[in-house]
Design a protein around this motif. Structure first.
Motif, mmCIF file in Angstrom:
data_model
loop_
_atom_site.group_PDB
_atom_site.id
_atom_site.type_symbol
_atom_site.label_atom_id
_atom_site.label_comp_id
_atom_site.label_asym_id
_atom_site.label_seq_id
_atom_site.Cartn_x
_atom_site.Cartn_y
_atom_site.Cartn_z
ATOM 1 N N ASP A 90 -7.045 6.852 12.748
ATOM 2 C CA ASP A 90 -7.604 6.160 11.589
ATOM 3 C C ASP A 90 -9.093 5.938 11.780
ATOM 4 N N VAL A 125 0.832 -1.206 0.000
ATOM 5 C CA VAL A 125 0.000 0.000 0.000
ATOM 6 C C VAL A 125 0.863 1.251 0.000
ATOM 7 N N ALA A 162 -2.831 6.013 -2.271
ATOM 8 C CA ALA A 162 -3.932 5.881 -1.318
ATOM 9 C C ALA A 162 -3.548 6.556 -0.004
ATOM 10 N N GLN A 163 -4.535 7.213 0.593
ATOM 11 C CA GLN A 163 -4.322 7.906 1.854
ATOM 12 C C GLN A 163 -5.365 7.442 2.854
ATOM 13 N N LYS A 164 -4.938 7.161 4.078
ATOM 14 C CA LYS A 164 -5.858 6.734 5.129
ATOM 15 C C LYS A 164 -6.815 7.879 5.488
ATOM 16 N N ASP A 219 -10.676 -1.802 4.146
ATOM 17 C CA ASP A 219 -9.552 -2.730 4.313
ATOM 18 C C ASP A 219 -9.633 -3.356 5.701
ATOM 19 N N TRP A 243 -9.326 3.705 3.044
ATOM 20 C CA TRP A 243 -8.342 4.396 2.222
ATOM 21 C C TRP A 243 -9.064 5.261 1.189
#
Length: 852
Positions: A191, A176, A181-183, A221, A208
């Motif tokens: 998160d 990843v 992709a960004q959390k 995820d 994400w």
């Protein structure tokens, strides 16, 4: 075992180049040639090594190279031009008018797979690529849409062939860290994690975000420490083969997807479910509506149905997910409790009428129960779907089943070659790609000089052949082939020869081996000294589909024959990158499905946009796209009972077209000039694909036919404390309770004689409605021309007017019918609910006159 802690190191990109990092994390770059060129200029070799993944690419560039570029005026000018174009995108005025959504509202678009670029392997085939194109077009049109999917750590499999030509699969782990992709985080900076109760414990999922132009794609995820190994595996592989994992994936996508929007304070005013995989979204969305508007279940479900879209892509019964009910029960139990109904009643929403009480739960059937807008993905597929699912609406004639169609389209910018794009910018307009619905503008393709179009097409064919050679050498090197064999495959194919491409999933109904029905005839075409052909094959079989793998093996064995080995190739691990080369460089795009099992088939559209000519069975989109001036059809619109006989007939038809039409037109070069008729067909194909089969047209159609009415419905139903929704719920409950009492007498014609065209006659009917009032129903005469079988065709309904009200719920209705045509006609009568389309089409609420 020791616990490893992780830290990240990002490249120290100098300030003048800082936009590179921002650009790499928005998929906008992948359909803009100037942005692609900016990355390639940095290090062309490394760009290919990382498979055009800009995040991984920037992490592998040396600091010294960054310092060089930070003072390179030419590169900085190039990057500045890209940045200006990128920023302009965000200020463009939305092109869809009438979609009245607030800043905290969205169109939720859920799909199990998204095919955006080859560096993001979260797709298996056409469904995913279509979903990716939907997001790209939505960005260009300024649609307030949010994509929702799953982030699979192993994605879909990579294909390679063993020495015998048998498909093998590998599942490399995706890092990843190398994805754009960004959390997503919550208000505390932690998160964002959503929770779903399940039979093996609570499912925790982080989220994400991937940016696709102006669109956000949210991907759930489960590979996080809070979960057990079993739950972590939910988002391991796309389309897991184990039933319990598949159910969990679809629960996570549907229920989890709506939970994510709620956690992000986004309300899904419209919910678009792309296939049955997403159907569980309806459960959570009803809960959301109940809580937001303080409603009970029945009222909330009325709103949900009228603001949801369900798209089916599968005309093959086996392609629709069905699960054991007991696998589903633990997940739906909390919803049954909240809705105030039994678990069995809620499970019955997924019960197929013909299953005979078997313990199967249909995701299609379940999705339909939440949706007022249901569509197939081509005109023929809509027709097929109405026949497949007719039993869900008992008493309805096939043509009245509420499944319409929106023919798929492709994102033209993602697939048109840069050579042809430059040509269109010169002859149409520099911004032509944003004006694909402008028919007059696209018609300027006819003004392109034949020689210019042919020249750029030959460049694209050469690029395809060069790529084939590179891939073939790589394939044979992996098998430790001899130097002589490597030299031979490095010279495979010929830049001047008619090139036919076939690439798709190797499902048996796709009939990839149709050309091999007569190998001697095929060899003669390939080895003809004056007018030869060459073939490029690619595609994956499902890991469990040995029949599909056997077809690949037959093609590979044929391609290794000494007479044809330089003119036939099979490319391993078909993906978007290989597809791009093939649709841009092919002369002919071959498609041989067994009609009517091709729902749409979009690869032929991509080829047509590049001037490739389709040679196809009249199935899927080609039923709408075919015209003799832009391609060829194999056979007619015939349906066969004997598949072997069908294969024999259509394989011979295919060879006949190749020999008598395709090959002669391609090689018709008078005095060394380009083939005039072929080029005219190329231009016609390009115009057709750009205007009629683009994702721009497709998303506009979804917006105006479904999204805007859905928004209007939701806002209207929720006004005044959802007064209208509550009224609809009461009406629905009343109709369900009282409908079974309706009875119809035999309709009577006055005068009772034969008629001439132009005559008008009256029909009188007595109807017993019981406790229902005439204002609650619509009484119709249903009439049409009789076929020899006694069935009506071309039938239509005429609304009857109330003439008189008798006693004890009996009413007299009448209407007049004018004879517009001659022949034998039949008629009968029926009663349906009065109301909008959702109410009128409620399963079970229709009563016909029955003799006796």
């Amino acid at each position: 075992m020791e616990e490893i802690q992780i830290y990240k190191v990002y490249p120290a990109i100098p300030e003048p180049l800082s936009f590179l990092n921002y650009l790499a994390r928005n998929l906008w770059w992948c359909w803009n040639d100037e942005a692609v060129d900016a990355f390639r200029r940095i290090n062309p070799i490394q760009w290919e090594i990382v498979e055009k993944n800009p995040v991984a690419f920037l992490a592998r560039i040396s600091q010294r190279r960054y310092e060089e570029l930070s003072t390179d005026e030419s590169f900085l000018g190039h990057l500045g031009k890209v940045k200006t174009k990128f920023e302009k995108m965000f200020s463009d005025v939305p092109q869809i008018q009438g979609l009245d959504l607030g800043p905290k509202e969205t169109v939720a678009y859920l799909s199990m797979e998204f095919g955006l670029h080859e560096s993001l392997p979260f797709f298996a085939g056409g469904l995913g690529v279509l979903a990716g194109d939907h997001l790209k077009a939505s960005s260009a049109l300024g649609l307030p849409l949010t994509g929702i999917g799953l982030l699979f750590r192993e994605g879909y499999f990579r294909q390679y062939l063993d020495h015998n030509g048998w498909q093998q699969e590998t599942y490399p782990i995706i890092d990843v860290f190398d994805l754009p992709a960004q959390k997503i985080t919550n208000g505390s900076g932690m998160d964002l994690v959503i929770e779903i109760p399940g039979p093996y414990g609570v499912i925790h999922a982080c989220v994400w975000q991937i940016k696709v132009g102006k669109i956000r794609l949210l991907m759930l995820d489960t590979n996080i420490p809070e979960n057990s190994e079993e739950i972590k595996n939910i988002t391991s592989r796309l389309y897991a083969s184990h039933g319990d994992i598949r159910v969990a994936q679809e629960i996570l996508l549907g229920i989890g997807g709506i939970k994510v929007l709620k956690a992000m304070d986004l309300f899904p005013t419209v919910c678009h479910m792309n296939e049955g995989h997403c159907a569980f979204a309806g459960l959570e969305r009803i809960c959301l509506i109940m809580d937001r508007y303080d409603l009970e279940f029945q009222s909330a479900s009325q709103i949900c149905r009228r603001s949801s879209v369900f798209t089916t892509h599968t005309p093959v019964a086996a392609g629709h997910d069905e699960f054991d009910k007991e696998l589903v029960r633990p997940y739906i139990a909390p919803y049954a409790e909240k809705f105030g109904i039994s678990q069995d009643e809620l499970l019955s929403w997924g019960q197929l009428p013909w299953s005979g009480g078997h313990n199967k739960f249909s995701m299609f059937c379940f999705g339909v129960n939440f949706s007022g807008h249901i569509n197939g993905v081509s005109r023929l597929h809509g027709h097929v779907a109405r026949g497949m699912w007719q039993a869900l609406w008992p008493g309805r004639h096939k043509e009245e089943i509420p499944i319409s169609h929106v023919t798929n389209g492709v994102h033209i910018n993602s697939y048109i070659s840069r050579h042809k794009n430059n040509l269109l910018e010169r002859h149409l307009a520099s911004d032509w790609s944003g004006r694909q619905s402008d028919v007059d503008l696209v018609a300027r393709i006819d003004n392109i000089e034949d020689a210019d179009l042919w020249h750029v097409h030959e460049l694209d064919r050469s690029n395809l052949i060069r790529k084939c050679r590179q891939l073939m050498v790589s394939q044979y090197e992996r098998r430790n082939a001899s130097r002589n064999l490597l030299d031979e495959v490095s010279a495979a194919l010929d830049h001047r020869v008619l090139t036919i491409c076939f690439a798709r999933r190797f499902a048996t109904y796709k009939r990839a081996g149709l050309l091999l029905k007569d190998t001697q005839r095929l060899i003669r075409l390939i080895t003809d000294e004056e007018h030869p052909i060459q073939l490029v094959f690619a595609g994956k079989a499902h890991p469990n589909d040995n029949e599909g793998k056997a077809i690949i093996k037959r093609i590979v064995e044929f391609a290794r024959g000494p007479e044809v080995r330089n003119r036939v190739v099979f490319l391993e691990n078909y993906d978007i990158n290989i597809a791009r080369y093939m649709v841009q460089g092919c002369d002919v795009w071959l498609n041989t499905p067994r009609r009517p099992y091709e729902a749409c088939g979009t690869s032929g559209m991509k080829a047509a946009a590049n001037g490739g000519l389709n040679l196809s069975i009249l199935d899927g989109w080609w039923c709408e796209g075919f015209s003799e001036n832009r391609g060829w059809r194999i056979g007619n619109s015939d349906d066969y009972q004997d598949p072997d006989y069908q294969d024999e007939v259509e394989s011979q038809a295919l060879f006949n077209i190749l020999e008598n039409d395709v090959i002669p037109v391609f090689y018709d070069r008078k005095r060394g000039n380009p083939p005039v008729k072929w080029i005219q067909m190329m231009k016609a194909a390009m115009k057709m694909a750009i205007t009629d089969f683009s994702s721009d047209r497709m998303v506009r159609e979804y917006a105006y036919r479904f999204y805007i009415p859905a928004v209007i419905n939701l806002k209207m139903l929720t006004l005044n404390f959802a007064k209208k929704a509550k009224e609809l719920a009461l009406t629905q409950s009343r109709l369900n309770a009282l409908w079974s009492h309706i009875r119809l007498s035999k309709p009577q014609i006055t005068p009772s004689t034969d008629f001439a065209v132009g005559d008008t006659f009256s029909i009188i009917l007595e109807v017993f409605l019981g406790e229902l009032a005439p204002e609650e129903v619509e009484v119709q005469i249903y009439h049409g021309k009789l076929r020899g079988t006694g069935q009506m065709e071309g039938s239509r309904a005429e609304i009857m007017e109330l003439q008189n009200t008798g006693t004890a719920g009996t009413h007299i209705y009448g209407c007049q019918v004018t004879c517009s045509d001659s022949g034998r006609f039949g008629y009968t009568a029926r009663v349906i609910p009065k109301g909008d389309d959702v109410l009128r089409n409620t399963p079970g609420l229709i009563t016909w006159f029955e003799a006796g």
